[in-house]
Motif scaffolding. Structure first.
Motif: not given
Lengths: 633, 198
Positions: A124-125, A128, A181, A184-185
């Motif tokens: 995930d990191s 992202n 993601m 979200q971003q």
């Protein structure tokens, strides 16, 4: 120098500028440094973290060292611990590709791919961090006119997308984690710049990649939602009503294109009248343009048909029930124009299917209101209301589309009209005694849809005997006790009757009284609070660049040839006695527009704010008001 | 392959009233939303299901949205590789430090160099990365090879397997099966000879 001596001499740990030490040796060194933390000796680890810090203006040797360390870390991911090496990970995820030279960028991307694929903890990191690069930093945005910066942007995004793809190939479930993601971003609407456009460009790039095979629906949902948000940000009613040079707005956009200075003035007025300045306008326009370009590339790749399903899903979710949107829906129009035989037909068919769906509330269906089930009843009532507006919206889209789509063959339009006519005829046969417009909203929507399409296509339809014969039931529909001629929007009815009369469509024996005041109230009643009676979603696109994509395939009102316009000789053969009153005979002598309020006028009766506006409408009506009968298409 | 199990379950699936026209489709849609996700109750990742609607009636939930609950019997295919179990997957990438594998088409598995037994050495053959056994030259691991590995750990959230090639019964599936066939064949020959001479 033996290997063991080198390992214990901190000063030589990362000095590889002279190429003395192999990659393997550096990897061993890095692994030792990582392991040392867990043994309580953090000196080498701290040195390692320190060497990751980017110093502005650093020389080539420093960058080379960084590359070596990043490559070594790529091969040592299994030795990285999420807790003990928090500082190192924080340093890695804090780096930005925008600050790095190309060869360093490659090394960092390699490390990210390795981290994401080797351990699920970092997936995930890594994703992202990569998504965070979709919007460049401020200093890049400010310099996007420079060639060097444009090239850098291309390089960075190429690396980012390449990394996302490689991670997806190694971790099959990565796209399913990536998509939320991305949502979200997604940047919010910003009135200062159009970063949304830059972000969406990257979404389309993903859609074109193999990731699009699994994520296409969601990606289109995101884009459609943002288009809708931008569209709703603009107070279109405010712009169109407040303009002092009202006459110009009375003409559809196409008419302004040939009028030199007035074109620029038109767009300036449009852009100045927005509350948020022109950034929102520009953002929406650019977003539409990149969306159009993407659809075009999908068409060239031969996958527009598949993409269309996802696009329609997004349209259904976000646009179909958004009555204030003026532009976003043209995404569907453009897709249809690119592939009329497949997408063009599919769009109309899907809208028709919604209208004809078996869940449609019929007038005979009763909802029982048991006091013990009040919640259930309330919920069902709400569902009924929502369903009705849903169906009315679908039919409004269908009508506007069939009227405006230049690429639609008349045979197809005729087929759709026949289905609408048959459906309305069935309704007439089954309806109850309640004559309130609110009780038959879907029926009136269907009738208005038929009349609206015929305003544009009358001549072509009537020229073909088969098509003409398919409209025979229309007479009984319009003369039914539900009286759609009284309830539907006056301007549409007036134009339709005028053309029907001139075209010799049918003979109506009953008298028809066209009372102006009642018409407005009745059409408002059937239109409901959303005013679906005045909802013509594919009226002219009001954005400059977007319109240039749409206009080649768009039927403007001025392009339409009325049945009454040129054939003065034919008026003697007209058998229409729609009104049944004597005044209609006087009208036959005039070939021009008749603005008498008591006659079948082509001008709209509603939204008259003052006398000056009413006078202004003496010209061709604006977007929602068809005023001239259709040319043969 | 270990880690897969077929189980039966009795479920109560809640459906929105708007879907009452086609209950089976709604039920399938609900269960499909659980696919390829780890579920604690099922104790595994749901890979596939088969449902049968048992009841003719359904209880309506009280509340603003009157969902109704339909009882179903379902056969569930679950994936939950326990530590030390064996799984198989296709190699998609090889580097000197790692072997990347995809198990059942959806789960990523990685074997790092510290978990690869000494027998295997990294080589570059014909421009292709591979691991070759030093004891058996025909035992080669390269991109496209079906690999049997032992599970060290399983990250349920991202469905990531940390694997090991340390045990002797791990490696290329084809080669291992051939070896075991030959061993079986040899065992049979020995048995026959023993019986013959006694």
């Amino acid at each position: 120098m033996g290997a063991s001596e080198v390992l214990t001499d901190p000063s030589s740990l990362y000095d590889v500028g002279n190429g003395e030490y192999s990659d393997t040796y550096t990897m061993l060194t890095v692994r030792n440094a990582l392991a040392s933390v867990q043994n309580g000796e953090s000196e080498r680890y701290e040195e390692l973290v320190q060497s990751m810090q980017i110093i502005k203006g650093a020389d080539h040797a420093v960058w080379a060292d960084l590359v070596t360390i990043l490559n070594a870390l790529s091969g040592s991911v299994a030795c990285i611990d999420i807790i003990h090496h928090r500082k190192l990970l924080s340093s890695v995820f804090g780096m930005s590709l925008w600050d790095l030279k190309p060869h360093v960028m490659e090394a960092l991307v390699g490390l990210l791919i390795s981290l994401a694929a080797t351990s699920g903890k970092y997936l995930d990191s890594c994703l992202n961090m990569l998504i965070g690069h979709f919007v460049p930093p401020r200093w890049v945005i400010d310099r996007l006119s420079q060639r060097r910066v444009i090239d850098q942007k291309t390089d960075v995004l190429s690396q980012v997308h390449g990394a996302i793809l490689k991670i997806s190939l190694l971790v099959p479930l990565a796209p399913s984690r990536l998509l939320p993601m991305l949502a979200q971003q997604m940047p919010k609407i910003n009135k200062k710049d159009n970063v949304v456009v830059m972000y969406v460009e990257n979404l389309f790039k993903l859609e074109s990649s193999p990731i699009g095979q699994v994520g296409s629906s969601m990606l289109f949902m995101m884009v459609m939602e943002r288009l809708r948000d931008l569209d709703l940000e603009i107070d279109w009613d405010d712009i169109l009503q407040d303009d002092s040079s009202r006459g110009m707005f009375d003409m559809e956009l196409e008419d302004t294109m040939n009028e030199g200075e007035e074109v620029g003035l038109f767009w300036n007025l449009m852009y100045q009248n927005t509350s948020g300045g022109n950034v929102v306008f520009e953002s929406l326009d650019k977003l539409m343009v990149i969306s159009f370009d993407h659809l075009e590339s999908c068409n060239l790749d031969g996958r527009l048909d598949q993409v269309f399903e996802k696009l329609f899903g997004a349209f259904e979710n976000f646009i179909l029930n958004t009555y204030k949107s003026k532009v976003s829906q043209f995404l569907m129009f453009y897709a249809c124009s690119l592939d009329p035989e497949n997408c063009g037909v599919k769009f109309a068919s899907k809208l028709m299917d919604i209208f004809l769906s078996s869940n449609k509330p019929r007038p005979t269906r009763q909802v029982s209101l048991s006091p013990l089930c009040s919640n259930v009843s309330y919920s069902l009532h709400n569902t009924l209301v929502l369903m009705t507006t849903w169906l009315m919206s679908a039919i409004a889209y269908l009508a506007s589309y069939l009227a405006r789509g230049k690429f639609l063959p008349i045979t197809y339009v005729a087929t759709m009209l026949k289905r609408l006519v048959d459906e309305c005829a069935d309704y007439c046969g089954a309806c109850n005694d309640d004559i309130r417009p609110e009780a038959h909203q879907i029926f009136y929507s269907g009738c208005q849809a038929i009349m609206y399409v015929l305003c544009f296509r009358m001549r072509s339809i009537l020229n073909v005997p088969l098509f003409r014969s398919q409209l025979i039931p229309l007479e009984s529909i319009l003369m039914h006790r539900l009286n759609p001629l009284m309830v539907c929007l006056p301007s549409v009815v007036a134009e339709f009757l005028k053309q029907a009369k001139a075209g010799g469509m049918f003979v109506v024996s009953d008298a028809f009284i066209f009372d102006d005041l009642l018409e407005s109230e009745l059409s408002r009643a059937f239109g409901g609070p959303e005013r679906l009676d005045t909802f013509f979603p594919f009226d002219s696109c009001l954005l400059k660049s977007s319109n240039s994509y749409i206009s080649p395939n768009f039927i403007y009102w001025s392009m339409v040839r009325p049945t009454y316009e040129e054939d003065d000789d034919d008026e003697e053969d007209a058998e229409i006695i729609v009104n049944g009153d004597e005044e209609s005979d006087e009208e036959e002598e005039e070939g021009d527009l008749d603005y008498s309020m008591n006659k079948m006028s082509i001008t709209p009766k509603h939204s008259f704010k003052n006398k000056m506006e009413r006078d202004g409408l003496l010209k061709m009506p604006s977007m929602i008001r068809p005023s001239i009968s259709p040319q043969s298409f | 392959m270990e880690g897969l199990k077929l189980t039966n379950a009795e479920l109560l699936v809640y459906i929105h009233p708007s879907k009452s026209g086609n209950k089976l489709k709604a039920i399938c849609r609900e269960l499909s939303s659980l696919l390829f996700q780890y579920d604690e109750i099922f104790d595994g990742v749901l890979l596939a299901f088969d449902v049968t609607v048992k009841s003719k009636g359904a209880k309506i939930l009280a509340g603003l949205n009157p969902y109704f609950g339909v009882k179903v019997e379902a056969s569930l295919l679950l994936f939950n590789p326990k530590p030390n179990s064996l799984v198989e997957g296709k190699i998609v990438k090889i580097s000197p430090e790692t072997i990347h594998v995809i198990v059942l088409g959806f789960s990523a598995a990685v074997v790092t160099d510290i978990d690869i037994r000494e027998e295997f050495k990294y080589r570059m053959r014909n421009g292709e990365d591979c691991f070759v056994s030093s004891s058996h030259k025909r035992h080669v691991l390269k991109v496209g090879t079906m690999l049997r590995l032992q599970v060290e750990s399983f990250d349920e959230e991202v469905m990531h397997i940390a694997g090991s090639l340390l045990p002797a019964n791990t490696g290329c599936v084809k080669w291992l099966e051939k070896q075991s066939e030959e061993a079986l064949h040899m065992d049979r020959l020995v048995l026959i000879c023993t019986l013959f001479f006694t």
